[in-house]
Design a protein around this motif. Sequence first.
Motif, short mmCIF file in Angstrom:
data_model
loop_
_atom_site.label_atom_id
_atom_site.label_comp_id
_atom_site.label_asym_id
_atom_site.label_seq_id
_atom_site.Cartn_x
_atom_site.Cartn_y
_atom_site.Cartn_z
N ILE A 586 0.83 -1.20 0.00
CA ILE A 586 0.00 0.00 0.00
C ILE A 586 0.87 1.25 0.00
CG2 ILE A 586 -1.60 1.37 1.40
CD1 ILE A 586 -3.17 -0.80 0.30
N ILE A 587 1.91 1.25 0.83
CA ILE A 587 2.82 2.40 0.90
C ILE A 587 3.48 2.65 -0.44
CG2 ILE A 587 5.00 3.20 1.91
CD1 ILE A 587 4.12 1.81 4.52
N PHE A 588 4.02 1.58 -1.06
CA PHE A 588 4.71 1.74 -2.34
C PHE A 588 3.72 2.12 -3.45
CE2 PHE A 588 8.05 -1.45 -0.68
CZ PHE A 588 8.73 -0.42 -0.07
N ALA A 589 2.53 1.55 -3.40
CA ALA A 589 1.52 1.88 -4.41
C ALA A 589 1.15 3.36 -4.32
CB ALA A 589 0.27 1.01 -4.24
N PHE A 590 1.03 3.86 -3.11
CA PHE A 590 0.72 5.28 -2.93
C PHE A 590 1.83 6.14 -3.53
CE2 PHE A 590 0.30 9.35 -0.92
CZ PHE A 590 -1.06 9.52 -0.75
N ALA A 602 2.76 8.08 7.87
CA ALA A 602 2.22 7.83 9.22
C ALA A 602 0.76 7.41 9.17
CB ALA A 602 2.37 9.09 10.08
N LEU A 603 -0.02 8.06 8.31
CA LEU A 603 -1.44 7.75 8.21
C LEU A 603 -1.66 6.34 7.67
CD1 LEU A 603 -4.04 9.26 8.85
CD2 LEU A 603 -4.16 9.97 6.46
N LEU A 604 -0.88 5.94 6.67
CA LEU A 604 -1.03 4.62 6.08
C LEU A 604 -0.65 3.53 7.08
CD1 LEU A 604 0.35 5.37 2.53
CD2 LEU A 604 -1.99 4.75 3.09
N VAL A 605 0.45 3.73 7.81
CA VAL A 605 0.87 2.76 8.81
C VAL A 605 -0.15 2.69 9.94
CG1 VAL A 605 2.61 2.23 10.57
CG2 VAL A 605 3.33 2.93 8.28
N ALA A 606 -0.67 3.85 10.34
CA ALA A 606 -1.66 3.88 11.43
C ALA A 606 -2.94 3.16 11.02
CB ALA A 606 -1.98 5.33 11.80
N LEU A 664 -9.84 5.54 0.37
CA LEU A 664 -10.04 4.15 -0.04
C LEU A 664 -8.79 3.31 0.23
CD1 LEU A 664 -12.00 4.63 -3.39
CD2 LEU A 664 -12.87 3.66 -1.27
N LEU A 665 -7.61 3.88 -0.02
CA LEU A 665 -6.38 3.16 0.29
C LEU A 665 -6.23 2.93 1.79
CD1 LEU A 665 -3.77 4.75 -2.16
CD2 LEU A 665 -4.55 2.38 -2.14
N LEU A 666 -6.63 3.92 2.58
CA LEU A 666 -6.59 3.77 4.03
C LEU A 666 -7.53 2.65 4.49
CD1 LEU A 666 -6.55 7.53 5.09
CD2 LEU A 666 -4.66 5.91 5.27
N LEU A 667 -8.72 2.61 3.91
CA LEU A 667 -9.68 1.55 4.24
C LEU A 667 -9.15 0.18 3.82
CD1 LEU A 667 -13.12 3.19 3.35
CD2 LEU A 667 -12.31 2.54 5.62
N LEU A 668 -8.53 0.14 2.64
CA LEU A 668 -7.97 -1.12 2.15
C LEU A 668 -6.85 -1.60 3.06
CD1 LEU A 668 -8.20 -3.13 -0.19
CD2 LEU A 668 -6.47 -1.81 -1.41
N GLY A 673 -5.09 -5.17 7.67
CA GLY A 673 -4.69 -5.27 9.06
C GLY A 673 -5.71 -6.04 9.90
N PHE A 674 -7.00 -5.80 9.64
CA PHE A 674 -8.07 -6.47 10.38
C PHE A 674 -8.00 -7.98 10.19
CE2 PHE A 674 -12.40 -8.11 10.77
CZ PHE A 674 -12.77 -7.61 12.01
#
Length: 756
Positions: A586-590, A602-606, A664-668, A673-674
């Motif tokens: 997700i981080i690299f895709a962003f 920070a937001l993506l990891v959180a 949407l990326l944050l939700l994904l 994580g869930f």
Amino acid sequence: MKFHLAFLLMGFTFTITQAIMVRELMVAFLGNELSIGLVLGCWLILEALGSIAMARFLLRFSSPLLYPSLQVLLALALPLSLLLAFSIRTILGVVPGQGLNLWAISLASFFILLPIGIIDGAMFTAASETFARYTGKGIPAIGQVYVLEAMGGIAGGILFTYLFSSLPSFRTVLVIVALNLISALSLSTGVGKKAWPLIIAILLVDLAFLSPGLEGALERFATGIQWRGYDLAFYGNSVYGNVAIVRLGEQYTLFSNGIPIITAPFPDLNFVQDLAHIPLLFVREPKRCLIVSGGAGGLIRELLKYPWERIDYAEIDPLLLKALRALRIPLAEEELGNPVVHVYYVDGRLLVREKALERNPPTYNLIIVNLPYPSTLQLNRFYTREFFSLARRILDKDGVLVLMAPGSLTYLSPAMRDLNFSLYSTLKETFPYVFAIPGDGVNLWLTSWGVNFEEIGVEELVKRAGERLLQDTIVQERYIRLRFEPARLSWFKGELAVSKSPPNTDLKPLGLLYGLSFWNEMFAPAFGKYFDLLSRLRFWHLASFILILTSILGLLIGLGKLKAPGIMPLVVASTGFGGMCYDLAIIFAFQIFYGYIYREIALLVAAFMAGLSLGGWFMSRRAEEGNEWNKIMAIEGGLVALWLSFPLLLLTIYRWGGAASTPLLLLLNALGGFMVGMEFPLASKVYSQGRKLSQAAGIMYGADLLGAFLGSVVFSVGLLPPLGLTGSCWIVALLKAGSFGLVILSVIRRENARQM
């Protein structure tokens, strides 16, 4: 209440600290996003060491002052680690613009993060013990600490992204230090007043550095070390990264994430004249031009020798342009102040995308991409099939797109050859006409969908140069004949014919692989061989290894050598591996899609950590309901399905998400994580049957951590460069499919044993 706030602060502190350290180390490592995985991997190992050490310490000693003491130690360690991150290039004797090999990156990250990583792991263990004693709840208290830390992490991710990311790193760290010291004072009330004078003294020093008189002093001291020996004229951060400008006499060099991008007011005259005038020999009527990076400082001045109607200009980082204007460099002011020049303060790829997607896209006679070769994901975004497809939409039929790659007139090394051929094959997928002009140090690549370069002879090019009266440039008859010498062009084509490197795409960034291979070939030959081997890695190599390994483990289960509960550490390790790969993907895709992970990290990891804690909490409350083996099978199957659909979900969000893409990326990421978080409580319950709880918990925690560590390292420097996001996702999907199969086989074996 003070304990709840303290444990919220713990999550808040380490989420922000992790983001700051990743950012500053990315700058130290020249913006190489693959270092994110290495940094996170080091953090995981150190966190585990801290947790284990504190657990053993608590067997012999326990005190209500333990947790506030760790907060004080953290307050002292944070500025030290940050100072080391700023200083590491000076300590290692690395000059600006020079990268570090993977070994140096790993070792540097480990020692820089050593104090804060160990304290991070120790604080969670100490917090659990402290809260269990305070509440008298025992094991449930540990779960509450976990949830509180996760909630603090979420808050930290949000505040860092939208508030602290724009502040200097030391100022943010000093605020965090103050909060932890205040918390330590609160927790030590009544039992540790003897320590108050020391804590208050440290707090006063911290607040002094936040006061108007000393504000920024530490930042200036650290940047002074970072750029020792250079006159630093400007230093700042944007959402895209770090910008620094150094001055030598009257000459300025602009660095974006440590990589030199622009020199002014005395540019490399031969280079800018070559880049401006040679491509224009193939353009009959220059009217509209688009420059993607590197325009200021000489290139625009050369282009203004033509009767343009309009020149549009964007940088890889808009802060570069703002910094240039703030310094009032005469050449840059002359260029950017010209009424023909229109400056866009957006990322260059974003500008190309916006214009390409307009209902009636504007067209350009000339598009110049003046960027270094793709040594980072951010740079690679300008060398992919997707970028060239966007550029084609705004390129006039008789227009020319020009970009560069490393070159030589005597010998093309394997990595240089692969890098150039990959660029050629990528351009050829989008444009019918591609033409290379080899040079000593830099090759110019020209492409068009209406100009057949090879049909335009040297005599015609000399004639056009004469008609344009380019008397004050190097582009004269003799120079043109030299640049287009048939023997030179023929030799270059022959050299490239040896390579078979595939095209470069957003989701399969082979340009990055060849760029890193080229750098290591020059400066770290030992790692050059590693990247050469990596370029030969294919999907079926790893798939065969996973299938063989799964078959061996399946055989052991079938023979009864590996009992059903005994596979749980392997299952959890594979999930930890996949979870870390998912977060990094997700981080690299962003970064690939938008280019400003520098702010959003920070937001993506959180988001991932929030999903992880929520999944763990959700399943812990339902661990006693139903058959745990059936639940584990359902989770394993869900993880396989998620990994298989992951690349498609990413592409869908990028193409159609619009303004909702980031949420949407944050939700994904939270969803991933869930699902990962749900498995650990169930697997731990199954594995603990017939074992001591402490032993089982230690083994399962170790397996999870080992898997996550391997995932952070392997995905960053082993999977993504050769296989891309899609291939890497399928490898992890295959790994989890193997894990899923082993769980099913164990259940069957278990049921058969019961019936016998």
